[in-house]
Design a protein around this motif. Structure first.
Motif, PDB file in Angstrom:
ATOM      1  N   ILE A 160       0.839  -1.197   0.000  1.00  0.00           N
ATOM      2  CA  ILE A 160       0.000   0.000   0.000  1.00  0.00           C
ATOM      3  C   ILE A 160       0.874   1.248   0.000  1.00  0.00           C
ATOM      4  O   ILE A 160       0.603   2.221  -0.706  1.00  0.00           O
ATOM      5  N   PHE A 161       1.952   1.197   0.791  1.00  0.00           N
ATOM      6  CA  PHE A 161       2.856   2.345   0.889  1.00  0.00           C
ATOM      7  C   PHE A 161       3.414   2.702  -0.489  1.00  0.00           C
ATOM      8  O   PHE A 161       3.379   3.848  -0.914  1.00  0.00           O
ATOM      9  N   GLN A 164       0.571   3.872  -2.896  1.00  0.00           N
ATOM     10  CA  GLN A 164       0.155   5.249  -2.624  1.00  0.00           C
ATOM     11  C   GLN A 164       1.093   6.265  -3.252  1.00  0.00           C
ATOM     12  O   GLN A 164       0.681   7.325  -3.682  1.00  0.00           O
ATOM     13  N   TRP A 169      -4.274   7.282  -6.481  1.00  0.00           N
ATOM     14  CA  TRP A 169      -5.636   6.869  -6.137  1.00  0.00           C
ATOM     15  C   TRP A 169      -6.056   7.499  -4.827  1.00  0.00           C
ATOM     16  O   TRP A 169      -5.232   7.848  -3.998  1.00  0.00           O
ATOM     17  N   SER A 170      -7.367   7.546  -4.642  1.00  0.00           N
ATOM     18  CA  SER A 170      -7.898   8.044  -3.373  1.00  0.00           C
ATOM     19  C   SER A 170      -7.621   7.024  -2.262  1.00  0.00           C
ATOM     20  O   SER A 170      -7.608   5.818  -2.502  1.00  0.00           O
ATOM     21  N   PRO A 171      -7.378   7.499  -1.040  1.00  0.00           N
ATOM     22  CA  PRO A 171      -7.180   6.577   0.083  1.00  0.00           C
ATOM     23  C   PRO A 171      -8.357   5.618   0.252  1.00  0.00           C
ATOM     24  O   PRO A 171      -8.184   4.486   0.717  1.00  0.00           O
ATOM     25  N   VAL A 172      -9.546   6.088  -0.132  1.00  0.00           N
ATOM     26  CA  VAL A 172     -10.732   5.245   0.008  1.00  0.00           C
ATOM     27  C   VAL A 172     -10.565   3.941  -0.760  1.00  0.00           C
ATOM     28  O   VAL A 172     -10.959   2.869  -0.304  1.00  0.00           O
ATOM     29  N   PHE A 174      -7.763   2.420  -1.440  1.00  0.00           N
ATOM     30  CA  PHE A 174      -6.827   1.558  -0.716  1.00  0.00           C
ATOM     31  C   PHE A 174      -7.493   0.920   0.511  1.00  0.00           C
ATOM     32  O   PHE A 174      -7.218  -0.230   0.850  1.00  0.00           O
ATOM     33  N   ILE A 175      -8.369   1.678   1.162  1.00  0.00           N
ATOM     34  CA  ILE A 175      -9.097   1.116   2.307  1.00  0.00           C
ATOM     35  C   ILE A 175      -9.967  -0.049   1.850  1.00  0.00           C
ATOM     36  O   ILE A 175      -9.990  -1.116   2.473  1.00  0.00           O
ATOM     37  N   SER A 178      -7.839  -3.064   1.008  1.00  0.00           N
ATOM     38  CA  SER A 178      -7.347  -3.707   2.224  1.00  0.00           C
ATOM     39  C   SER A 178      -8.431  -4.545   2.895  1.00  0.00           C
ATOM     40  O   SER A 178      -8.159  -5.622   3.424  1.00  0.00           O
ATOM     41  N   ALA A 179      -9.666  -4.038   2.885  1.00  0.00           N
ATOM     42  CA  ALA A 179     -10.763  -4.806   3.481  1.00  0.00           C
ATOM     43  C   ALA A 179     -10.947  -6.121   2.744  1.00  0.00           C
ATOM     44  O   ALA A 179     -11.077  -7.190   3.358  1.00  0.00           O
TER      45      ALA A 179
ATOM     46  N   VAL B  17     -15.900   6.879   5.468  1.00  0.00           N
ATOM     47  CA  VAL B  17     -14.646   6.134   5.369  1.00  0.00           C
ATOM     48  C   VAL B  17     -13.675   6.457   6.498  1.00  0.00           C
ATOM     49  O   VAL B  17     -12.510   6.104   6.439  1.00  0.00           O
ATOM     50  N   ILE B  28      -7.552  11.300   4.058  1.00  0.00           N
ATOM     51  CA  ILE B  28      -8.759  11.424   3.243  1.00  0.00           C
ATOM     52  C   ILE B  28      -9.143  12.890   3.099  1.00  0.00           C
ATOM     53  O   ILE B  28      -9.512  13.350   2.018  1.00  0.00           O
ATOM     54  N   ARG B  31      -6.839  14.495   0.532  1.00  0.00           N
ATOM     55  CA  ARG B  31      -7.232  14.172  -0.833  1.00  0.00           C
ATOM     56  C   ARG B  31      -8.476  14.952  -1.269  1.00  0.00           C
ATOM     57  O   ARG B  31      -8.499  15.597  -2.305  1.00  0.00           O
ATOM     58  N   ALA B 111     -12.067  -8.137   7.588  1.00  0.00           N
ATOM     59  CA  ALA B 111     -12.051  -6.898   6.806  1.00  0.00           C
ATOM     60  C   ALA B 111     -11.407  -5.796   7.613  1.00  0.00           C
ATOM     61  O   ALA B 111     -10.563  -5.042   7.118  1.00  0.00           O
ATOM     62  N   GLY B 114      -7.671  -5.961   7.903  1.00  0.00           N
ATOM     63  CA  GLY B 114      -7.055  -5.446   6.676  1.00  0.00           C
ATOM     64  C   GLY B 114      -7.066  -3.925   6.646  1.00  0.00           C
ATOM     65  O   GLY B 114      -6.061  -3.290   6.334  1.00  0.00           O
ATOM     66  N   ILE B 115      -8.213  -3.347   7.011  1.00  0.00           N
ATOM     67  CA  ILE B 115      -8.341  -1.887   6.986  1.00  0.00           C
ATOM     68  C   ILE B 115      -7.331  -1.243   7.928  1.00  0.00           C
ATOM     69  O   ILE B 115      -6.729  -0.219   7.617  1.00  0.00           O
ATOM     70  N   CYS B 118      -4.035  -0.628   6.380  1.00  0.00           N
ATOM     71  CA  CYS B 118      -4.073   0.517   5.469  1.00  0.00           C
ATOM     72  C   CYS B 118      -4.064   1.829   6.240  1.00  0.00           C
ATOM     73  O   CYS B 118      -3.340   2.767   5.890  1.00  0.00           O
ATOM     74  N   VAL B 121      -0.576   2.767   7.305  1.00  0.00           N
ATOM     75  CA  VAL B 121       0.250   3.328   6.237  1.00  0.00           C
ATOM     76  C   VAL B 121      -0.182   4.766   5.930  1.00  0.00           C
ATOM     77  O   VAL B 121       0.650   5.658   5.754  1.00  0.00           O
ATOM     78  N   LEU B 122      -1.500   4.989   5.910  1.00  0.00           N
ATOM     79  CA  LEU B 122      -1.997   6.326   5.618  1.00  0.00           C
ATOM     80  C   LEU B 122      -1.502   7.322   6.657  1.00  0.00           C
ATOM     81  O   LEU B 122      -1.124   8.454   6.332  1.00  0.00           O
ATOM     82  N   GLN B 125       2.174   8.169   6.147  1.00  0.00           N
ATOM     83  CA  GLN B 125       2.384   9.106   5.044  1.00  0.00           C
ATOM     84  C   GLN B 125       1.963  10.525   5.389  1.00  0.00           C
ATOM     85  O   GLN B 125       2.596  11.483   4.953  1.00  0.00           O
TER      86      GLN B 125
END
Lengths: 187, 194
Positions: A160-161, A164, A169-172, A174-175, A178-179, B17, B28, B31, B111, B114-115, B118, B121-122, B125
């Motif tokens: 993901i790192f 990105q 792409w939007s973070p959404v 990637f979320i 990931s899900a 989100v 988010i 962005r 799920a 996994g989230i 992410c 990482v977000l 950054q």
């Protein structure tokens, strides 16, 4: 009448809980004892639900408690009541900021606030990483350092790192990815 | 009217989100609000977060109110806040009404695991991007390390120092040091002209 008390109780919580969503917890436990609107177990469940749905625990709990005591109007009223005090306070501060942004004292304060703010963002990231990338119970069982880390999670994180940085792409997105990966690979 | 609708709708999307606490929404917001719409700057966002940390209420909500206010004064603040609340309210109402063991479902747990990766990482950054404009000299680096240590390892301390107190002390330290140096801050992060 119940609706009125709901609004009052959650306004109080909104006014006095400073910091993240978890800061509302002590107030929620107090409210549970005082009103019986929800149990301590309900609060624990709601922490789990809050982690798996968008929104902070305080917001989610107010909606849940309001719904349980007074249906859909209760859920909405309690949530708005929780938000009301902070909205008013922020409006006042925002007005102040517009006027005093160039002031030396305000500028000096931000000189200190900026590093503090990103320090806390880093700490928040570390807290998430502790749950997301590390498996302490597996390490305690086997005692092997290799088991301390959840390698597939770390791999996903690295991908993901890089993704990105390369893709805009939007973070959404990637979320969402990931899900799906979490479900498919049974994270 | 269109501005308010746009604000409301943007924050409905952001509210959908925002997993894992206020700071997870920073990338988010960047962005949606900085890159796509130019409604605010990354520096302003960070300042809103530091203020939102030491005022009552949930940080994410405070930040939404701030951005709404900046864009369209009081009506804007209300539209943004209401937008941010809409999705969580709707989701919890559905869960409370129909799904009692939602959080125990295997699918949900996987799920979310996994989230979380992410989100991690977000956040990293976001920190990397803000670093250059926030940690500008020895004082700010020291403050960063001190606040990080006190905040991240608070469980090892005899008394936990509330985040709000850390923020207030940092602000006070910033004022003291900048007055002594006779400087006017780092010269960044000033509200840009509108």
């Amino acid at each position: 009448m119940t609706l009125f008390r709901l609004v009052l109780e959650f306004m109080k919580t909104g006014l006095f809980s400073v910091g993240g969503g978890l800061a509302t917890l002590p107030f929620l436990y107090e409210m549970s004892d005082a009103t019986g609107w929800f149990s301590h177990a309900d609060i624990a469940d709601m922490i789990a639900v809050s982690e798996s749905t968008p929104g902070a625990i305080g917001i989610n709990m107010s909606t849940y408690a309001g719904f349980k005591t007074a249906g859909v109007p209760g859920g909405i009223a309690a949530t708005l009541a929780l938000a009301a005090p902070s909205v008013i306070i922020i409006l006042i501060i925002a007005r102040f900021l517009h006027r005093f942004r160039e002031n030396r004292l305000v500028d000096g304060a931000f000189y200190g606030l900026r590093p503090a703010s990103i320090a806390m963002i880093t700490a928040a990231g570390l807290n998430v990483a502790k749950v997301a990338l590390v498996d302490l119970s597996a390490y305690e069982q086997t005692g092997r350092l290799m088991d301390l880390f959840t390698w597939k999670a770390i791999l996903l994180g690295a991908l993901i790192f890089i993704g990105q940085r390369k893709l805009k792409w939007s973070p959404v997105i990637f979320i969402a990815i990931s899900a799906v990966v979490g479900i498919l690979l049974k994270f | 009217m269109n501005t308010l609708l746009e604000l409301y709708w943007t924050f409905v999307k952001i509210g959908c989100v925002t997993f894992g606490g206020g700071y997870a929404m920073l990338p988010i917001l960047e962005r949606e609000l900085v890159d796509k719409r130019g409604w605010t700057t990354m520096d302003d966002l960070r300042d809103y977060f530091s203020i939102g940390q030491c005022t009552p209420g949930i940080i994410a909500l405070n930040v939404s109110t701030f951005i709404g206010e900046k864009r369209a004064r009081i009506p804007g603040a209300l539209a943004a806040t209401a937008g941010f609340l809409s999705a969580p309210i709707a989701i919890i109402l559905v869960i409370a009404a129909f799904l009692t063991n939602f959080a125990e479902l295997d699918v949900v747990q996987h799920a979310f695991a996994g989230i979380r990766v992410c989100v991690c990482v977000l956040i990293v950054q976001a920190v990397l991007r803000l670093w250059k404009r926030s940690v500008v000299d020895a004082f700010t680096l020291g403050l960063y390390l001190a606040v990080f240590a006190l905040n991240a390892f608070s469980s090892l301390l005899p008394v936990k120092i509330p985040a709000a107190v850390l923020v207030l002390l940092s602000g006070a330290a910033g004022i003291l040091i900048s007055l002594r140096k006779g400087r006017t801050g780092s010269g960044t992060g000033k509200g840009e002209a509108e």
